[in-house]
Design a protein around this motif. Structure first.
Motif, PDB file in Angstrom:
ATOM      1  N   ILE A 151       0.800  -1.223  -0.086  1.00 24.58           N
ATOM      2  CA  ILE A 151      -0.132  -0.043  -0.274  1.00 24.58           C
ATOM      3  C   ILE A 151       0.978   1.141   0.090  1.00 24.58           C
ATOM      4  N   THR A 152       0.557   2.081  -1.021  1.00 26.03           N
ATOM      5  CA  THR A 152       1.680   3.323  -1.100  1.00 26.03           C
ATOM      6  C   THR A 152       0.574   4.537  -0.981  1.00 26.03           C
ATOM      7  N   ASP A 153       1.072   5.394  -0.270  1.00 27.04           N
ATOM      8  CA  ASP A 153       0.127   6.773  -0.237  1.00 27.04           C
ATOM      9  C   ASP A 153       0.499   7.433  -1.218  1.00 27.04           C
ATOM     10  N   ILE A 154      -0.541   8.311  -1.635  1.00 30.02           N
ATOM     11  CA  ILE A 154      -0.182   9.397  -2.825  1.00 30.02           C
ATOM     12  C   ILE A 154      -0.164  10.526  -1.903  1.00 30.02           C
ATOM     13  N   SER A 155       0.810  11.160  -1.293  1.00 33.27           N
ATOM     14  CA  SER A 155       1.077  12.355  -0.639  1.00 33.27           C
ATOM     15  C   SER A 155       0.403  13.773  -1.169  1.00 33.27           C
ATOM     16  N   GLU A 156       0.700  13.861  -2.338  1.00 38.47           N
ATOM     17  CA  GLU A 156       0.177  15.066  -3.049  1.00 38.47           C
ATOM     18  C   GLU A 156      -1.141  15.243  -2.914  1.00 38.47           C
ATOM     19  N   ILE A 157      -2.166  14.232  -2.479  1.00 36.37           N
ATOM     20  CA  ILE A 157      -3.465  14.335  -2.438  1.00 36.37           C
ATOM     21  C   ILE A 157      -3.931  14.591  -1.138  1.00 36.37           C
ATOM     22  N   PRO A 158      -4.469  15.835  -0.480  1.00 38.30           N
ATOM     23  CA  PRO A 158      -4.658  16.053   0.810  1.00 38.30           C
ATOM     24  C   PRO A 158      -5.904  14.888   1.377  1.00 38.30           C
ATOM     25  N   VAL A 159      -5.918  14.602   2.714  1.00 35.54           N
ATOM     26  CA  VAL A 159      -6.916  13.914   3.228  1.00 35.54           C
ATOM     27  C   VAL A 159      -8.268  14.673   3.173  1.00 35.54           C
ATOM     28  N   HIS A 160      -9.322  14.272   2.614  1.00 37.77           N
ATOM     29  CA  HIS A 160     -10.630  14.755   2.327  1.00 37.77           C
ATOM     30  C   HIS A 160     -11.828  14.037   2.624  1.00 37.77           C
ATOM     31  N   ASN A 161     -12.997  14.512   2.810  1.00 39.17           N
ATOM     32  CA  ASN A 161     -14.087  13.700   2.722  1.00 39.17           C
ATOM     33  C   ASN A 161     -14.736  12.976   1.651  1.00 39.17           C
ATOM     34  N   GLY A 162     -15.299  11.916   1.739  1.00 38.74           N
ATOM     35  CA  GLY A 162     -15.963  11.395   0.361  1.00 38.74           C
ATOM     36  C   GLY A 162     -17.339  11.760   0.345  1.00 38.74           C
ATOM     37  N   ASN A 163     -17.966  10.997  -0.918  1.00 37.17           N
ATOM     38  CA  ASN A 163     -19.222  11.596  -1.258  1.00 37.17           C
ATOM     39  C   ASN A 163     -20.175  10.296  -0.869  1.00 37.17           C
ATOM     40  N   GLY A 164     -19.865   9.265  -0.358  1.00 35.07           N
ATOM     41  CA  GLY A 164     -20.686   8.120  -0.147  1.00 35.07           C
ATOM     42  C   GLY A 164     -19.987   6.885  -0.820  1.00 35.07           C
ATOM     43  N   GLY A 165     -19.501   7.308  -2.206  1.00 37.96           N
ATOM     44  CA  GLY A 165     -18.777   6.422  -2.862  1.00 37.96           C
ATOM     45  C   GLY A 165     -19.595   5.302  -3.665  1.00 37.96           C
ATOM     46  N   ARG A 166     -20.912   5.791  -3.792  1.00 40.01           N
ATOM     47  CA  ARG A 166     -21.925   4.647  -4.582  1.00 40.01           C
ATOM     48  C   ARG A 166     -21.415   4.912  -5.936  1.00 40.01           C
ATOM     49  N   ARG A 167     -21.094   5.707  -6.497  1.00 39.10           N
ATOM     50  CA  ARG A 167     -20.332   6.077  -7.642  1.00 39.10           C
ATOM     51  C   ARG A 167     -18.806   6.589  -7.742  1.00 39.10           C
ATOM     52  N   PHE A 168     -17.838   5.909  -7.749  1.00 38.16           N
ATOM     53  CA  PHE A 168     -16.593   6.244  -7.467  1.00 38.16           C
ATOM     54  C   PHE A 168     -16.037   6.884  -8.581  1.00 38.16           C
ATOM     55  N   THR A 169     -16.010   8.452  -8.509  1.00 33.87           N
ATOM     56  CA  THR A 169     -15.621   9.080  -9.648  1.00 33.87           C
ATOM     57  C   THR A 169     -14.081   9.245 -10.044  1.00 33.87           C
ATOM     58  N   ALA A 170     -13.642   7.913 -10.550  1.00 33.80           N
ATOM     59  CA  ALA A 170     -12.240   7.983 -10.882  1.00 33.80           C
ATOM     60  C   ALA A 170     -12.285   7.627 -12.348  1.00 33.80           C
ATOM     61  N   MET A 171     -11.473   8.343 -13.196  1.00 34.47           N
ATOM     62  CA  MET A 171     -11.390   7.975 -14.682  1.00 34.47           C
ATOM     63  C   MET A 171      -9.961   7.388 -14.960  1.00 34.47           C
ATOM     64  N   VAL A 172      -9.770   6.625 -15.709  1.00 36.89           N
ATOM     65  CA  VAL A 172      -8.490   6.044 -16.249  1.00 36.89           C
ATOM     66  C   VAL A 172      -8.258   6.532 -17.665  1.00 36.89           C
ATOM     67  N   ASP A 173      -7.240   7.183 -18.025  1.00 35.65           N
ATOM     68  CA  ASP A 173      -6.991   7.723 -19.593  1.00 35.65           C
ATOM     69  C   ASP A 173      -5.474   7.503 -19.777  1.00 35.65           C
ATOM     70  N   LYS A 174      -4.925   6.681 -20.558  1.00 39.83           N
ATOM     71  CA  LYS A 174      -3.586   6.784 -21.530  1.00 39.83           C
ATOM     72  C   LYS A 174      -2.590   6.580 -20.180  1.00 39.83           C
ATOM     73  N   GLY A 175      -2.930   5.706 -19.350  1.00 38.76           N
ATOM     74  CA  GLY A 175      -2.072   5.512 -17.995  1.00 38.76           C
ATOM     75  C   GLY A 175      -2.203   6.191 -16.924  1.00 38.76           C
ATOM     76  N   TYR A 176      -3.077   7.228 -16.933  1.00 33.85           N
ATOM     77  CA  TYR A 176      -3.154   7.984 -15.794  1.00 33.85           C
ATOM     78  C   TYR A 176      -4.569   7.893 -15.169  1.00 33.85           C
ATOM     79  N   VAL A 177      -4.809   8.008 -13.938  1.00 34.74           N
ATOM     80  CA  VAL A 177      -6.209   8.221 -13.206  1.00 34.74           C
ATOM     81  C   VAL A 177      -6.366   9.914 -12.988  1.00 34.74           C
ATOM     82  N   TYR A 178      -7.613  10.087 -13.380  1.00 36.97           N
ATOM     83  CA  TYR A 178      -8.155  11.442 -12.950  1.00 36.97           C
ATOM     84  C   TYR A 178      -9.232  11.501 -12.067  1.00 36.97           C
TER      85      TYR A 178
END
Length: 217
Positions: A151-178
């Motif tokens: 497990i590796t932390d992504i330190s550049e992203i601050p700790v934050h609150n979620g939105n419930g996660g029913r739809r995890f809004t993460a998109m993968v494109d050309k090797g990156y995650v947005y």
């Protein structure tokens, strides 16, 4: 299909000592068999559609978190990952005890990226109780390596609150995650390199909630 037992009146989840996967024939959708394992509890975050996923070679993995911050009413097993090899209807010996490796933390929301890597929001709330139920708060972003069980932390992203996660809004494109992250500074899109577990903050979005992220070709 992964599932869990829930009281429809008060949404309590009293049966959390076993992982259940129901297998159906397709396209007939007739019940075939039930796979069970007691190394982890029910698969997935509470009602977040993230209990089971397939990797490139056809193997299936389940994620179990029993996170009270994500809706379960109790936690009786460690969060972790199990595997169902391709073409079988049984778990094998693979067991990634996420909670033991992370020092007591639980993955809240996940997205499989490829090559054994999983992008995840991980709850930093230790020793969760019913007071934390539904809060989906204080999440950090991590890359999870299923093959090496790291497990590796992504330190550049601050700790934050979620939105419930029913739809995890993460998109993968050309090797990156947005991925959109909202803090007191606003909502920003982060570009994440899964191979290095690093991120760059990008565009600011004039909203407080991002329900989907898509690319138009």
């Amino acid at each position: 299909m992964t599932y869990f037992g829930m009281n429809p009146t008060d949404f309590e989840t009293p049966y959390t000592d076993t992982t259940y996967v129901a297998v159906y024939d397709y396209p007939e959708m007739t019940f075939h068999t039930l796979i069970k394992d007691t190394r982890t509890g029910p698969a997935g975050s509470w009602y977040a559609h993230n209990g089971i996923f397939q990797v490139e070679n056809g193997d299936l993995y389940i994620m179990s978190n029993l996170s009270q911050a994500n809706g379960y009413s109790q936690s009786t097993k460690n969060a972790g990952f199990l595997r169902i090899p391709k073409g079988t209807t049984a778990f094998d010996e693979y067991h990634f005890d996420f909670e033991a490796r992370s020092g007591g933390l639980k993955p809240a929301h996940i997205k499989y990226i490829g090559n054994g890597l999983v992008f995840a929001e991980v709850s930093t709330v230790e020793n969760q109780t019913n007071a934390d139920r539904w809060t989906d708060r204080d999440l950090k972003c991590c890359m999870i390596d299923l093959n090496n069980q790291t497990i590796t932390d992504i330190s550049e992203i601050p700790v934050h609150n979620g939105n419930g996660g029913r739809r995890f809004t993460a998109m993968v494109d050309k090797g990156y995650v947005y991925f959109p992250v909202t803090t007191s500074e606003g909502t920003f899109i982060y570009q994440i390199d899964p191979q290095t577990a690093t991120a760059v903050r990008g565009a600011k979005i004039s909203t407080t909630f991002v329900g989907g992220l898509f690319k138009l070709d």
